[in-house]
Design a protein around this motif. Structure first.
Motif, PDB file in Angstrom:
ATOM      1  N   ASN A  13     -25.276  11.910 -40.705  1.00  0.00           N
ATOM      2  CA  ASN A  13     -25.639  11.529 -42.011  1.00  0.00           C
ATOM      3  C   ASN A  13     -24.360  12.233 -42.995  1.00  0.00           C
ATOM      4  O   ASN A  13     -24.606  12.839 -44.013  1.00  0.00           O
ATOM      5  CB  ASN A  13     -26.751  12.040 -42.600  1.00  0.00           C
ATOM      6  CG  ASN A  13     -26.879  13.480 -42.487  1.00  0.00           C
ATOM      7  OD1 ASN A  13     -26.419  14.168 -41.762  1.00  0.00           O
ATOM      8  ND2 ASN A  13     -27.833  14.010 -43.727  1.00  0.00           N
TER       9      ASN A  13
ATOM     10  N   GLU B 170     -28.542  11.054 -47.775  1.00  0.00           N
ATOM     11  CA  GLU B 170     -30.149  10.592 -47.334  1.00  0.00           C
ATOM     12  C   GLU B 170     -29.941   9.251 -46.480  1.00  0.00           C
ATOM     13  O   GLU B 170     -31.032   9.001 -46.266  1.00  0.00           O
ATOM     14  CB  GLU B 170     -30.650  10.220 -48.915  1.00  0.00           C
ATOM     15  CG  GLU B 170     -30.525  11.413 -50.017  1.00  0.00           C
ATOM     16  CD  GLU B 170     -29.387  11.395 -50.906  1.00  0.00           C
ATOM     17  OE1 GLU B 170     -29.558  12.066 -51.738  1.00  0.00           O
ATOM     18  OE2 GLU B 170     -28.522  10.418 -50.533  1.00  0.00           O
TER      19      GLU B 170
ATOM     20  N   GLY C  17     -25.183   7.261 -49.526  1.00  0.00           N
ATOM     21  CA  GLY C  17     -26.739   7.628 -49.786  1.00  0.00           C
ATOM     22  C   GLY C  17     -27.108   7.255 -51.067  1.00  0.00           C
ATOM     23  O   GLY C  17     -27.016   6.038 -51.473  1.00  0.00           O
TER      24      GLY C  17
ATOM     25  N   ALA D  10     -31.309   5.590 -49.766  1.00  0.00           N
ATOM     26  CA  ALA D  10     -31.768   6.466 -48.530  1.00  0.00           C
ATOM     27  C   ALA D  10     -32.334   5.551 -47.513  1.00  0.00           C
ATOM     28  O   ALA D  10     -32.650   4.415 -47.726  1.00  0.00           O
ATOM     29  CB  ALA D  10     -33.134   7.281 -49.344  1.00  0.00           C
TER      30      ALA D  10
END
Length: 90
Positions: free
Chosen positions: A71, A40, A29, A7
């Protein structure tokens, strides 16, 4: 180019990318696979980035970063879908 396995996030500005393979970004992520909300790990394009990648979507060359912001999950390490076994008879 970018391989995200956590993350967080990263910003890119004035990056010249050359000879990038089909995926300029491999964004997994934190491996929670939330395809609705994205990874994330967030990528921020601050401009001036140059270079192209051949995308796996068959739409020709694209900017190595733009397609993946902010993302987008583009991880080629996603686990395979395994169908559950059929119920056993009693």
């Amino acid at each position: 180019m970018v391989s995200a396995r956590t993350a967080g996030g990263a910003s890119f500005e004035n990056v010249d990318a050359r000879n990038v393979g089909w995926a300029g970004v491999n964004n997994c992520g934190a491996f929670n696979w939330d395809f609705e909300n994205g990874s994330e790990f967030a990528l921020t394009d601050l401009g001036g980035n140059d270079g192209q990648t051949i995308t796996p979507w068959g739409d020709g060359p694209a900017s190595w970063l733009t397609r993946y912001t902010p993302n987008v999950i583009s991880c080629n390490d996603t686990p395979p879908v395994v169908a559950p076994p059929a119920p056993s008879p009693w």
